[in-house]
Scaffold this motif. Structure first.
Motif, mmCIF file in Angstrom:
data_model
loop_
_atom_site.group_PDB
_atom_site.id
_atom_site.type_symbol
_atom_site.label_atom_id
_atom_site.label_comp_id
_atom_site.label_asym_id
_atom_site.label_seq_id
_atom_site.Cartn_x
_atom_site.Cartn_y
_atom_site.Cartn_z
ATOM 1 N N ASP A 17 -28.305 84.848 -19.686
ATOM 2 C CA ASP A 17 -27.199 84.238 -18.966
ATOM 3 C C ASP A 17 -26.163 85.262 -18.516
ATOM 4 O OD1 ASP A 17 -26.396 84.866 -21.512
ATOM 5 O OD2 ASP A 17 -25.174 83.080 -21.779
ATOM 6 N N LYS A 18 -26.539 86.526 -18.458
ATOM 7 C CA LYS A 18 -25.573 87.565 -18.123
ATOM 8 C C LYS A 18 -26.049 88.446 -16.984
ATOM 9 C CE LYS A 18 -22.485 86.695 -21.205
ATOM 10 N NZ LYS A 18 -21.177 86.238 -20.835
ATOM 11 N N VAL A 19 -25.076 88.906 -16.235
ATOM 12 C CA VAL A 19 -25.289 89.942 -15.237
ATOM 13 C C VAL A 19 -25.097 91.268 -15.954
ATOM 14 C CG1 VAL A 19 -24.281 90.980 -13.166
ATOM 15 C CG2 VAL A 19 -24.431 88.498 -13.369
ATOM 16 N N SER A 20 -25.859 92.268 -15.595
ATOM 17 C CA SER A 20 -25.632 93.599 -16.154
ATOM 18 C C SER A 20 -24.559 94.273 -15.312
ATOM 19 C CB SER A 20 -26.914 94.438 -16.118
ATOM 20 O OG SER A 20 -26.584 95.777 -16.432
ATOM 21 N N TYR A 21 -23.345 94.325 -15.858
ATOM 22 C CA TYR A 21 -22.241 94.941 -15.125
ATOM 23 C C TYR A 21 -22.523 96.413 -14.869
ATOM 24 C CZ TYR A 21 -20.127 90.656 -16.713
ATOM 25 O OH TYR A 21 -19.878 89.340 -16.956
ATOM 26 N N THR A 84 -34.287 86.811 -14.795
ATOM 27 C CA THR A 84 -34.582 86.227 -13.487
ATOM 28 C C THR A 84 -35.496 87.152 -12.692
ATOM 29 O OG1 THR A 84 -32.454 85.090 -13.519
ATOM 30 C CG2 THR A 84 -33.564 85.267 -11.385
ATOM 31 N N MET A 85 -35.214 88.436 -12.753
ATOM 32 C CA MET A 85 -36.035 89.418 -12.052
ATOM 33 C C MET A 85 -37.470 89.397 -12.580
ATOM 34 S SD MET A 85 -35.229 93.455 -11.440
ATOM 35 C CE MET A 85 -35.645 93.999 -13.081
ATOM 36 N N GLU A 86 -37.615 89.333 -13.883
ATOM 37 C CA GLU A 86 -38.950 89.323 -14.487
ATOM 38 C C GLU A 86 -39.713 88.054 -14.123
ATOM 39 O OE1 GLU A 86 -42.347 90.318 -16.629
ATOM 40 O OE2 GLU A 86 -40.750 91.535 -15.795
ATOM 41 N N ALA A 87 -39.033 86.917 -14.118
ATOM 42 C CA ALA A 87 -39.696 85.659 -13.753
ATOM 43 C C ALA A 87 -40.185 85.704 -12.303
ATOM 44 C CB ALA A 87 -38.743 84.486 -13.961
ATOM 45 N N ALA A 88 -39.388 86.285 -11.427
ATOM 46 C CA ALA A 88 -39.807 86.426 -10.028
ATOM 47 C C ALA A 88 -40.963 87.413 -9.902
ATOM 48 C CB ALA A 88 -38.624 86.863 -9.170
ATOM 49 N N ALA A 113 -34.378 80.569 -15.735
ATOM 50 C CA ALA A 113 -33.661 81.852 -15.828
ATOM 51 C C ALA A 113 -32.560 81.918 -14.782
ATOM 52 C CB ALA A 113 -34.644 83.012 -15.649
ATOM 53 N N ALA A 114 -32.860 81.504 -13.582
ATOM 54 C CA ALA A 114 -31.859 81.560 -12.523
ATOM 55 C C ALA A 114 -30.735 80.558 -12.746
ATOM 56 C CB ALA A 114 -32.515 81.339 -11.167
ATOM 57 N N ALA A 115 -31.043 79.420 -13.319
ATOM 58 C CA ALA A 115 -29.981 78.441 -13.625
ATOM 59 C C ALA A 115 -28.993 79.019 -14.633
ATOM 60 C CB ALA A 115 -30.599 77.151 -14.154
#
Length: 124
Positions: A17-21, A84-88, A113-115
């Motif tokens: 649930d996090k963006v990598s800053y 999300t990247m891995e799921a895509a 993941a994207a949700a």
């Protein structure tokens, strides 16, 4: 989120649930306005991107599915959103290997993941 980017490359954990800053800061060179644009673009484009994935699955168009998954992988990668990247990536590879049934089954994990990512972005 923008304070973290403005302060430089902080190490942060990659949770679903996090963006990598750290990743985003590197990509945008610390430019908080550009970071805002990257995040806004992901938020705005996500529904259409997911619709392209569903349309490709529904029509059995593996090439379109591969392209749509690749684009989503890149967009999530720009945010350092590993889950999300891995799921895509999984969908992209399954489409490339011409396994429509498995690719279709892999859409639900991408959506989950994207949700989580979208929820985190909305809270930022």
């Amino acid at each position: 989120i923008f304070n973290r980017i403005g302060k430089g490359l902080q190490d942060d954990s990659l949770r679903p649930d996090k963006v990598s800053y750290k990743t985003l800061a590197v990509i945008v060179g610390g430019d908080t306005e550009l970071a805002r644009d990257v995040i806004d673009l992901f938020r705005l484009d996500w529904p259409a991107s997911l619709a392209r994935v569903h349309a490709a699955v529904d029509s059995g168009d593996l090439e379109a599915l591969q392209r749509a998954a690749h684009a989503l992988k890149g967009a999530a990668g720009n945010l350092g959103a590993q889950p999300t990247m891995e799921a895509a990536r999984v969908i992209e590879q399954l489409a490339q290997s011409r396994d429509l049934a498995a690719a279709a089954a892999a859409v639900a994990p991408l959506e989950r993941a994207a949700a989580k990512l979208m929820t985190a972005l909305e809270a930022s």
